[in-house]
Design a protein around this motif. Structure first.
Motif, PDB file in Angstrom:
ATOM      1  N   VAL A 662     -69.593  -6.107  13.636  1.00 20.58           N
ATOM      2  CA  VAL A 662     -68.225  -6.193  13.143  1.00 20.58           C
ATOM      3  C   VAL A 662     -68.203  -6.880  11.776  1.00 20.58           C
ATOM      4  CG1 VAL A 662     -65.967  -7.254  13.550  1.00 20.58           C
ATOM      5  CG2 VAL A 662     -67.214  -6.190  15.444  1.00 20.58           C
ATOM      6  N   ILE A 663     -67.471  -6.289  10.859  1.00 15.39           N
ATOM      7  CA  ILE A 663     -67.270  -6.895   9.539  1.00 15.39           C
ATOM      8  C   ILE A 663     -66.151  -7.912   9.656  1.00 15.39           C
ATOM      9  CG2 ILE A 663     -66.660  -6.495   7.133  1.00 15.39           C
ATOM     10  CD1 ILE A 663     -67.625  -3.578   7.571  1.00 15.39           C
ATOM     11  N   ASP A 664     -66.466  -9.160   9.388  1.00 17.58           N
ATOM     12  CA  ASP A 664     -65.456 -10.205   9.508  1.00 17.58           C
ATOM     13  C   ASP A 664     -65.711 -11.260   8.448  1.00 17.58           C
ATOM     14  OD1 ASP A 664     -63.251 -11.445  10.484  1.00 17.58           O
ATOM     15  OD2 ASP A 664     -64.065 -11.915  12.464  1.00 17.58           O
ATOM     16  N   LEU A 665     -64.684 -12.045   8.179  1.00 14.16           N
ATOM     17  CA  LEU A 665     -64.806 -13.134   7.229  1.00 14.16           C
ATOM     18  C   LEU A 665     -65.393 -14.345   7.938  1.00 14.16           C
ATOM     19  CD1 LEU A 665     -64.110 -14.182   4.332  1.00 14.16           C
ATOM     20  CD2 LEU A 665     -61.977 -15.059   5.327  1.00 14.16           C
ATOM     21  N   ILE A 666     -66.451 -14.916   7.372  1.00 15.37           N
ATOM     22  CA  ILE A 666     -66.971 -16.186   7.870  1.00 15.37           C
ATOM     23  C   ILE A 666     -66.037 -17.270   7.322  1.00 15.37           C
ATOM     24  CG2 ILE A 666     -68.961 -17.726   7.972  1.00 15.37           C
ATOM     25  CD1 ILE A 666     -70.716 -15.325   7.284  1.00 15.37           C
ATOM     26  N   THR A 667     -65.137 -17.737   8.153  1.00 15.40           N
ATOM     27  CA  THR A 667     -64.048 -18.603   7.719  1.00 15.40           C
ATOM     28  C   THR A 667     -64.467 -20.072   7.690  1.00 15.40           C
ATOM     29  OG1 THR A 667     -63.233 -18.929   9.968  1.00 15.40           O
ATOM     30  CG2 THR A 667     -62.401 -17.000   8.754  1.00 15.40           C
ATOM     31  N   VAL A 668     -63.593 -20.898   7.130  1.00 11.61           N
ATOM     32  CA  VAL A 668     -63.784 -22.345   7.182  1.00 11.61           C
ATOM     33  C   VAL A 668     -63.865 -22.801   8.636  1.00 11.61           C
ATOM     34  CG1 VAL A 668     -62.701 -24.571   6.681  1.00 11.61           C
ATOM     35  CG2 VAL A 668     -62.709 -22.776   4.948  1.00 11.61           C
ATOM     36  N   GLN A 669     -63.025 -22.222   9.501  1.00 14.06           N
ATOM     37  CA  GLN A 669     -63.057 -22.596  10.912  1.00 14.06           C
ATOM     38  C   GLN A 669     -64.391 -22.210  11.544  1.00 14.06           C
ATOM     39  OE1 GLN A 669     -60.228 -24.197  12.836  1.00 14.06           O
ATOM     40  NE2 GLN A 669     -62.230 -24.687  13.690  1.00 14.06           N
ATOM     41  N   ASP A 670     -64.937 -21.045  11.184  1.00 13.18           N
ATOM     42  CA  ASP A 670     -66.249 -20.652  11.698  1.00 13.18           C
ATOM     43  C   ASP A 670     -67.321 -21.673  11.316  1.00 13.18           C
ATOM     44  OD1 ASP A 670     -65.483 -18.245  12.945  1.00 13.18           O
ATOM     45  OD2 ASP A 670     -65.605 -17.147  11.063  1.00 13.18           O
ATOM     46  N   LEU A 671     -67.270 -22.137  10.087  1.00  8.15           N
ATOM     47  CA  LEU A 671     -68.272 -23.096   9.619  1.00  8.15           C
ATOM     48  C   LEU A 671     -68.139 -24.428  10.353  1.00  8.15           C
ATOM     49  CD1 LEU A 671     -68.064 -22.279   5.801  1.00  8.15           C
ATOM     50  CD2 LEU A 671     -69.870 -21.628   7.391  1.00  8.15           C
ATOM     51  N   VAL A 672     -66.903 -24.861  10.582  1.00  7.60           N
ATOM     52  CA  VAL A 672     -66.692 -26.089  11.348  1.00  7.60           C
ATOM     53  C   VAL A 672     -67.221 -25.923  12.770  1.00  7.60           C
ATOM     54  CG1 VAL A 672     -64.925 -27.591  12.371  1.00  7.60           C
ATOM     55  CG2 VAL A 672     -64.713 -26.856   9.992  1.00  7.60           C
ATOM     56  N   ASP A 673     -66.878 -24.802  13.402  1.00  9.35           N
ATOM     57  CA  ASP A 673     -67.308 -24.573  14.788  1.00  9.35           C
ATOM     58  C   ASP A 673     -68.826 -24.494  14.884  1.00  9.35           C
ATOM     59  OD1 ASP A 673     -64.667 -24.547  15.552  1.00  9.35           O
ATOM     60  OD2 ASP A 673     -64.501 -22.358  15.521  1.00  9.35           O
ATOM     61  N   ALA A 674     -69.451 -23.869  13.884  1.00 15.53           N
ATOM     62  CA  ALA A 674     -70.914 -23.796  13.891  1.00 15.53           C
ATOM     63  C   ALA A 674     -71.525 -25.183  13.760  1.00 15.53           C
ATOM     64  CB  ALA A 674     -71.390 -22.884  12.767  1.00 15.53           C
ATOM     65  N   GLN A 675     -70.897 -26.056  12.974  1.00 16.06           N
ATOM     66  CA  GLN A 675     -71.390 -27.419  12.857  1.00 16.06           C
ATOM     67  C   GLN A 675     -71.285 -28.166  14.179  1.00 16.06           C
ATOM     68  OE1 GLN A 675     -69.243 -29.143   9.509  1.00 16.06           O
ATOM     69  NE2 GLN A 675     -70.913 -28.671   8.113  1.00 16.06           N
ATOM     70  N   THR A 676     -70.162 -28.031  14.864  1.00 13.60           N
ATOM     71  CA  THR A 676     -69.998 -28.740  16.139  1.00 13.60           C
ATOM     72  C   THR A 676     -70.982 -28.243  17.185  1.00 13.60           C
ATOM     73  OG1 THR A 676     -68.322 -27.201  16.973  1.00 13.60           O
ATOM     74  CG2 THR A 676     -67.541 -29.083  15.688  1.00 13.60           C
ATOM     75  N   ALA A 677     -71.415 -26.976  17.085  1.00 10.95           N
ATOM     76  CA  ALA A 677     -72.334 -26.401  18.068  1.00 10.95           C
ATOM     77  C   ALA A 677     -73.792 -26.561  17.675  1.00 10.95           C
ATOM     78  CB  ALA A 677     -72.015 -24.917  18.258  1.00 10.95           C
ATOM     79  N   GLY A 678     -74.042 -27.132  16.495  1.00 10.41           N
ATOM     80  CA  GLY A 678     -75.424 -27.254  16.044  1.00 10.41           C
ATOM     81  C   GLY A 678     -76.003 -25.947  15.568  1.00 10.41           C
TER      82      GLY A 678
END
Length: 877
Positions: A662-678
């Motif tokens: 799926v083509i999607d925008l890697i959002t600011v929220q995605d980056l935050v969530d990725a940080q919280t999940a390691g």
């Protein structure tokens, strides 16, 4: 997920392969001399057939039915269908889609729903990055019916037909003169409607000429005219402080706020501004969402005192069509459609950062060069004016030869020219000039230096050549084998241009980027229908599309329909599909935006739980990606249609849609969530342009985002359509219920992260249902429509579990949302038809969350407009 796409394909191929073996075994006993019957073409197949119901479910809705439901336009009619599961874009003040309206079948996104006009691809909206169709440009008065295909159809139509197809069929053989007018007035302020249309048609034994003009208008709704969007603030927890995000509505921290070393600081002049300048509301608590240590303060500004919530729309459309029989076996057809859509939106004065604010600036209490978050009230309110022009032409020939062959060649051109002007934005160059030359910002000269007018031109063109031939060749027991073979050529261009100052990043309070490109597509396709038995038909199709910018894509489909008895139809289909990346996603220039996100990382650092973490706006640099590839999908449908009871029809279809890459925008929220999940390092490892920059105190400074392939999406559920006709001595009744139920809404928790079932998540109801009752007696009809939207959870909280994983926890409940429309018509003898009705008859209001805040979801927009009384008149000759 146990049943993978490959497993399903193999399983279905085996099943359909066994059926095709029966074709060969029984072909020797084919029937001859079968009586010819009239055949029709239905969306989802180019092969004409006898029955309306086939292997793929198609919902057919006439314009009269939409009008009976009280819908104002084609856009509002389609947005009300139950398969538009999560709502879609509506005209909203203050964003790039201000003048746009879309439809999103199964909530899969507007770019994954293909929209056709008379079977030809509608030009993609340049304001939607060339990734969706703007329904606002279609004149409702020109529409005869709308066919909604609830199946994948890339094997027939190519890209975008992933979640389904909308085929708008226009009037072609209208005869006579018709005039229609309608006005509507909500009880609350704003959103008044006006409609007027005229239709003319002339027919002869050789053909027909039809002309339609349509005018529609809806006024804006201002935030101040609704209690729940008007600016307000209240110390709800009685702690002596008002938090900017938790205890205010329609108020922003971008008033006169300074970035301090440990959080936000209100300008020393905040109290003075509050006394002397409308909009400023004084010093407020910064709240946890904005970061900082030990709290902080902001200088708030009430933007909702002047802003428009729903933009105005004014549409003028005209359509002319012609059919002419050149010979007994040759017909000329043509259509020209023009539309202009004007939209107006108002926003508060520009909110823009004051970068590198001098240490001795009167607003700066830090004594150091810093950043300010300011509302540039000196410039005045921002007005956004959008004008959309659309032209659409089709010219072609249809012919027949032999006993069964029918052919068509056509040329189709769509040209869309969308223009947007913005008044009274901030010129950063003018601000610098004032600062360097000690010119007072609120002086006449200072204001003139800083005022900027933004301008954007978004244009797209589609040139489309089509050629196809349908014929019968070969016989089976059930009849002749039908074939269709053809090819298409598309030339697509997109040119999105912003003014030079905007492109250079020198405009405050506006976002946008230039971009565009050109591609050509060559496609060939083949479709075949094997009538294995009188009551059993196997169909197959394959299409190959060759794109000039990313290569080729081939997609098959296989379908089976079986009638064990006359009143029972069993159907099954499997199809693969794809969606090409839009030209804007591939070629966009960098643009600045301020999306909202919840910073779980900062909250954890401050010792706050995820449930106590609140949203805030963060600066984002959004980038294009020239390396994007296509999305790939599979769609399975299994259905049954039964009409064995008198005047009763029952249709039940089960569907499974899966979309990969799926083509999607890697959002600011995605980056935050990725940080919280390691999982942050893994996410950005091969994406050097994507990152999240934090300040020394842990708060977000800026996000660098980009479109990419790699997300996942799935939809599973049922479509149910039940209708019943009842004739009585005191009138005729027709009852119908259509329901779309989602049993699975699969999506990534964050981009390319773990997948969860988001059924009933906020904005994602598990079902939508529509119940209609039509009553007719003598010269009167009464139409009652009930729309039901399932309840959803109120909040979504993402809890990290380590090792790159999350679990999603939901809490709270937003109630089931039910609205009613009533439409009454009186058909006079020779004096026309009179209409009186009410949209949202019982004045269903908006939805509030547990904190008594208005839930601003498009699916609840009926409540935002409120009860609307309308009256109309039609006369035809």
């Amino acid at each position: 997920m146990l049943n993978t796409k490959v497993t399903k394909a193999v399983r279905l191929a085996l099943a359909f392969g066994a059926a095709s073996t029966a074709v060969i075994a029984q072909s020797a006993t084919a029937q001859e001399g079968a009586e010819k019957v009239e055949r029709i073409e239905i969306t989802g197949s180019r092969i004409k057939r006898v029955d309306m119901e086939g292997a793929s479910p198609v919902e057919v809705i006439s314009t009269a039915e939409f009008e009976g439901q009280g819908r104002v336009s084609v856009a509002e009619a389609l947005q009300s269908v139950t398969s538009n599961s999560f709502g879609s874009v509506i005209p909203s003040s203050g964003n790039s889609g201000q003048s746009q309206s879309t439809v999103s079948l199964l909530g899969a996104g507007a770019g994954r729903t293909l929209v056709l006009i008379d079977g030809k691809r509608m030009g993609s909206s340049p304001s939607l990055n060339g990734g969706g169709a703007n329904l606002s440009s279609i004149p409702m008065a020109a529409v005869e019916r709308i066919e909604i295909l609830k199946d994948g159809a890339s094997a027939i139509y190519g890209s975008d037909a992933i979640a389904g197809v909308i085929n708008v069929i226009l009037k072609k053989d209208f005869e006579g003169v018709s005039f229609d007018i309608q006005v509507g007035r909500p009880e609350a302020e704003g959103a008044d409607t006006k409609q007027m249309s005229m239709a003319f048609g002339v027919s002869s034994d050789k053909g027909n000429i039809t002309f339609v003009y349509d005018h529609q208008q809806r006024n804006p709704i201002f935030d101040r005219d609704r209690s729940y969007t008007a600016a307000s603030m209240e110390d709800k927890n009685k702690d002596g402080l008002i938090s900017i995000y938790d205890e205010t509505v329609g108020i922003s921290y971008s008033g006169a706020t300074i970035k301090g070393p440990n959080g936000m600081l209100a300008s020393p002049k905040c109290d003075e501004l509050t006394k002397n300048v409308d909009g400023f509301v004084g010093v407020l608590d910064q709240g946890s969402a904005l970061g900082g240590v030990g709290g902080g303060q902001v200088c708030g500004y009430a933007f909702a005192n002047v802003s428009a919530n729903m933009a105005s729309t004014k549409r003028d459309s005209a359509m002319a069509s012609i059919t002419y029989e050149l010979t007994d076996d040759l017909e000329l057809f043509g259509r020209a459609m023009f539309s202009r859509n004007d939209s107006f939106g108002r926003y508060a004065p520009a909110a823009a950062n004051w970068n590198n604010m001098a240490a001795d600036n009167e607003h700066n209490p830090t004594g150091e060069v810093t950043k300010g978050y300011f509302r540039w009230y000196q410039l005045g309110n921002r007005d956004g004016e959008v004008t959309d022009y659309q032209q659409d032409y089709t010219l072609g020939l249809k012919g027949a030869f032999g006993d069964t062959a029918e052919w068509e060649v056509s040329y189709h051109k769509a040209k869309l020219d969308y223009r947007e002007a913005g008044r009274f934005y901030l010129s950063r160059a003018g601000l610098s000039h004032n600062t360097l030359n000690n010119i007072a910002l609120d002086s006449e000269q200072g204001i003139a230096n800083m005022r900027a007018t933004t301008y954007a031109e978004n244009q797209s063109e589609l040139d489309h050549l089509f050629a196809g031939i349908g014929f019968e060749f070969g016989e089976l027991e059930g009849g002749a084998i039908a074939h269709y073979v053809g090819g298409e050529y598309f030339d697509m261009t997109l040119d999105s241009r912003y003014d030079a100052q905007n492109e250079a990043g020198l405009i405050g309070g506006n976002a946008g980027s230039s971009g565009g490109g050109e591609r050509d597509v060559t496609a060939v396709f083949y479709e075949v229908a094997f009538p294995i038995l009188d009551n059993l038909t196997l169909s197959a199709a394959y299409r190959y599309d060759d794109y000039s910018d990313f290569g080729g894509e081939g997609n098959p489909s296989v379908k089976l329909d079986y009638r064990p008895v006359d009143d029972l139809l069993l159907r099954a289909s499997y199809s693969e599909g794809f969606r090409a990346p839009s030209l804007k996603q591939l070629n966009a220039s960098d643009s600045i935006g301020y999306p909202r996100a919840t910073d779980y990382v900062l909250c954890a650092q401050q010792g706050k739980s995820a449930s106590d973490c609140t949203e805030a706006s963060y600066e984002e640099l959004r980038q294009g990606n020239k390396e994007l590839g296509p999305e790939e999908s599979s769609y399975i449908n299994l259905g049954v249609v039964y009409s064995g009871f008198e005047d009763v029809s029952i249709k039940v279809d089960y569907f499974e849609l899966e979309v990969e890459e799926v083509i999607d925008l890697i959002t600011v929220q995605d980056l935050v969530d990725a940080q919280t999940a390691g999982a942050y390092d893994a996410l950005i490892a091969d994406r050097p342009e994507v990152k999240l920059v934090r300040n020394a105190d842990g708060s977000i400074e800026k996000g660098y985002t980009q479109y990419d392939n790699g997300a996942f999406m799935s939809r599973k559920g049922f479509d149910v359509d039940v209708s019943y006709k009842l004739e009585t001595a005191f009138g005729d009744f027709k009852f119908r219920n259509v329901t779309t139920i989602l049993t699975e809404v699969g999506q990534d928790i964050f981009f390319a992260g773990p997948t969860s079932d988001a059924k009933n998540a906020p904005e994602q109801p598990a079902f939508r249902s529509q119940f209609t009752v039509n009553y007719a007696v003598d010269n009167y009809t009464i139409n009652w429509t009930t729309d039901v939207i399932d309840s959803t959870y109120e909040t979504e909280i993402k809890q990290p579990t380590g090792n790159g994983q999350h679990i999603v926890e939901y809490s709270g409940t937003l109630p089931t949302y039910v609205t009613h429309n009533l439409n009454m018509k009186y058909y006079s003898d020779g004096y026309g038809t009179f209409t009186l009705g009410a949209r949202n008859l019982f004045d269903k209001g908006v939805v509030y969350d547990s904190k008594d805040k208005y839930v601003d979801y498009s699916i609840y927009n009926t409540g935002h407009i409120g009860r609307e009384i309308f009256a109309g008149y039609n006369i035809s000759f």
